[in-house]
Design an enzyme around this catalytic site. Structure first.
Site, PDB file in Angstrom:
ATOM      1  N   ASP A  53      16.849  -6.969  -3.451  1.00  0.00           N
ATOM      2  CA  ASP A  53      15.605  -7.059  -2.692  1.00  0.00           C
ATOM      3  C   ASP A  53      14.638  -8.001  -3.393  1.00  0.00           C
ATOM      4  O   ASP A  53      14.664  -8.138  -4.627  1.00  0.00           O
ATOM      5  CB  ASP A  53      14.942  -5.680  -2.569  1.00  0.00           C
ATOM      6  N   LYS A  54      13.765  -8.602  -2.626  1.00  0.00           N
ATOM      7  CA  LYS A  54      12.805  -9.569  -3.174  1.00  0.00           C
ATOM      8  C   LYS A  54      12.041  -9.003  -4.367  1.00  0.00           C
ATOM      9  O   LYS A  54      11.873  -9.677  -5.388  1.00  0.00           O
ATOM     10  CB  LYS A  54      11.837 -10.007  -2.078  1.00  0.00           C
TER      11      LYS A  54
END
Length: 229
Positions: A53-54
């Site tokens: 995930d970012k």
């Protein structure tokens, strides 16, 4: 931007310690910079093996040719790559160790997010309590499967979302005053600055075997914000 931290590389693959806030691969709009894009500027062609995930930091693996990409991708698809994460959650999960087994389904009400649902795909997360830290708990997770947002959704379902999670938790930053008794603001500061204001999740360890049988063990040090917290 912080220089990229290379953990290991050879002619066929490379691994980096991805900073929080950086996309793993380009998004649909292509407006934000991604780790893959940055690597292509240095290495030319690179191939995505898995994603983070970012706002999750930690180990990210890329292949440098198509044959290694097929091989590494098959390891992840067949659960032959072992993945461990550190994370800070709200509250104190009980029991101290547990295998969370809840199928996950894409949430039709909110695109790009997941939810626990009986008709979802199998998802298995093993957790272990490491240390209680005030109203939070430092934990280790081992992923058996690798679904989108798996740890985040499983811990939300367990009633102990990952700290600072804006989607599956309250998204509130962590302050020293919530961890330290008798905290006093310094004279030069009018307001308290957060210790952490991004998802408290870090992919810290990855193990897999190469085609020749050699066992690779990678570890990514904690970034400064999580280490300080």
């Amino acid at each position: 931007m912080t220089p990229l931290e290379l953990l290991a590389e050879n002619e066929e693959w490379l691994a980096l310690n991805k900073p929080a806030g950086l996309l793993s691969i380009p998004d649909r709009e292509g407006k934000e910079i991604s780790l893959k894009t940055l690597l292509q500027q240095t290495y030319g062609s690179v191939f995505t093996v898995h994603r983070l995930d970012k706002d999750t930091s930690g180990i990210l693996l890329f292949a440098r040719n198509e044959d290694m990409h097929r091989y590494l991708s098959s390891l992840f698809e067949n659960r032959l790559a072992e993945k461990w994460y550190w994370g800070l959650v709200k509250g104190l999960p009980q029991p101290a160790t547990l295998l969370l087994n809840s199928p996950l389904l894409e949430n039709p009400a909110k695109r790009g997010t997941m939810k626990i649902h009986a008709k979802g795909k199998p998802a298995l997360t093993y957790y272990e309590v490491v240390e209680k830290l005030g109203p939070y708990t430092w934990m280790q997770f081992k992923l058996v499967t690798g679904r989108l947002h798996q740890i985040r959704v499983h811990m939300q379902g367990a009633g102990h979302p990952i700290a600072c999670d804006p989607i599956y938790g309250d998204g509130q930053p962590i302050y020293l005053s919530s961890l330290k008794k008798n905290f006093k603001l310094s004279l030069q500061d009018e307001t308290e600055r957060p210790l952490l204001q991004r998802l408290a999740l870090h992919a810290h360890r990855l193990e897999f075997s190469l085609p020749d049988g050699k066992r690779i063990q990678l570890e990514a040090p904690l970034p400064k914000d999580l280490a300080a917290t």
